[in-house]
Design a protein around this motif. Structure first.
Motif, mmCIF file in Angstrom:
data_model
loop_
_atom_site.group_PDB
_atom_site.id
_atom_site.type_symbol
_atom_site.label_atom_id
_atom_site.label_comp_id
_atom_site.label_asym_id
_atom_site.label_seq_id
_atom_site.Cartn_x
_atom_site.Cartn_y
_atom_site.Cartn_z
ATOM 1 N N GLN A 73 47.317 34.550 30.158
ATOM 2 C CA GLN A 73 46.503 34.302 31.343
ATOM 3 C C GLN A 73 46.516 35.511 32.264
ATOM 4 O O GLN A 73 47.527 36.202 32.404
ATOM 5 N N ASN A 74 45.344 35.750 32.861
ATOM 6 C CA ASN A 74 45.166 36.861 33.790
ATOM 7 C C ASN A 74 45.426 38.223 33.144
ATOM 8 O O ASN A 74 45.833 39.175 33.809
ATOM 9 N N ASN A 103 42.066 31.208 34.991
ATOM 10 C CA ASN A 103 43.065 32.205 34.622
ATOM 11 C C ASN A 103 42.879 32.737 33.207
ATOM 12 O O ASN A 103 43.511 33.719 32.825
#
Length: 346
Positions: free
Chosen positions: A101-102, A147
């Protein structure tokens, strides 16, 4: 001999009808054969991530029937197949376009739909076909979570570009589904053409038909909680989904959203349901674990539960942190309804 306009038209109509029949037959065959549910009334006990299943099995008292790993598009996946084989489990792959995520993506949904990831899909299809037993694919999990690189919106609520729209992701999903289900390349290309996508990038006459079930698993609600990220926006259509699933953690116990997702997609479309990942997070909340297993007992389409312990032996989901909840989980998994092995022919 030069064909008359009428003969030419008839030939084109016949060819179009043939392609349509092939497309429909391919989709019907995939939908019928690729679900791979457990025996009726049973639930596959699963584990997500980690380098060993031993600690999870010791704490829960139940072996693992399906082992899931998070893999990066274009990256290595053989280790996941080997891990599952080493404990006699089926393999499940969560495929993302970013390391986590991210994190920056390696390919966009739009590029996948245009065929730029076909080489990876062909390699994956060959590997899954060689496994010799059914596998599970959780593609673009939590696609309504900002995300994740493949979500349509940023966490600020701003929209990402067209290559990350829900439409692009659904097209990418269908391309992956068609290529991995394999068959004669002409038939696969006919199905892709019907979806307004370019042909598969291969010279092969046929593609291996990987025995794989696709698990569509959004979050029960979008993050951020905007209408454009509600699960229904990402539904690719019943013919393209083998299982319905979601993520579910004690930190965010949205049982109302869980029941709504289950009714709307699993019940309505008559699909088996999977907890693509679930876990304890934050506090030793035995009441959550009890509530979750009560919910599972009441909803008979649940066919798989995947506890996510994470890769870090000291991470936030590890069961040693939650002794009270672990006792509830261990007691629940004693039920013969939960399978630690897939029975022969199952």
């Amino acid at each position: 001999m030069v064909a008359t306009p009428r003969l030419t038209l008839t030939k084109h109509l016949w060819r179009a009808a043939l392609v349509s029949c092939v497309v429909l037959a391919l989709a019907a065959q995939s939908a019928a054969a690729a679900r791979y549910p457990p025996p009726q009334g049973k639930i596959l006990n699963g584990l997500t991530a980690g380098t060993s299943a031993r600690d999870f099995v010791r704490r829960t008292g139940k072996p693992v029937a399906v082992w899931q790993h998070f893999v990066l598009w274009g990256g290595h996946f053989q280790y996941a197949l080997d891990d599952a084989h080493s404990i006699g489990a089926r393999v499940m792959l969560h495929i993302s376009t970013a390391e986590g995520q991210n994190q920056p993506e390696v390919i966009s949904p739009g590029a996948i739909a245009r065929g730029h990831g076909d080489g990876y899909l062909l390699r994956l299809g060959r590997a899954l076909a060689a496994v010799g037993q059914p596998s599970y694919l959780r593609l673009f999990g939590e696609m309504n979570n900002c995300n994740n690189a493949y979500a349509a919106y940023n966490c600020s609520g701003s929209r990402r570009n067209a290559d990350h729209s829900a439409r692009a992701l659904k097209r990418a999903w269908r391309r992956v589904y068609l290529i991995l289900n394999g068959g004669a390349t002409t038939a696969v290309n006919g199905a892709l053409r019907a979806q307004h996508m370019p042909p598969v990038r291969t010279r092969a006459v046929s593609l291996p038909a990987a025995p794989v079930a696709f698990i569509w698993a959004p979050m029960t609600g979008g993050s951020p909680a905007i209408s454009a990220l509600r699960p229904a926006v990402y539904w690719p259509g019943g013919r393209w989904v083998d299982w319905v699933g979601t993520s579910f953690y004690s930190r965010f116990p949205n049982f109302g959203g869980l029941s709504s997702l289950y009714r709307t997609f699993a019940l309505h479309h008559r699909k088996p349901f999977a907890f693509g990942e679930w876990g304890m997070w934050g506090s030793d909340n035995a009441a959550f674990a009890s509530h979750l297993f009560s919910w599972i007992r009441q909803n008979r389409r649940v066919g798989m539960v995947q506890y996510n312990e994470g890769d870090d032996p000291h991470g936030p989901f590890r069961l040693y942190r939650y002794p009270s909840a672990t006792r509830v989980i261990r007691q629940a998994l004693k039920s013969s309804r939960f399978l630690g092995r897939v029975p022969p022919g199952g």
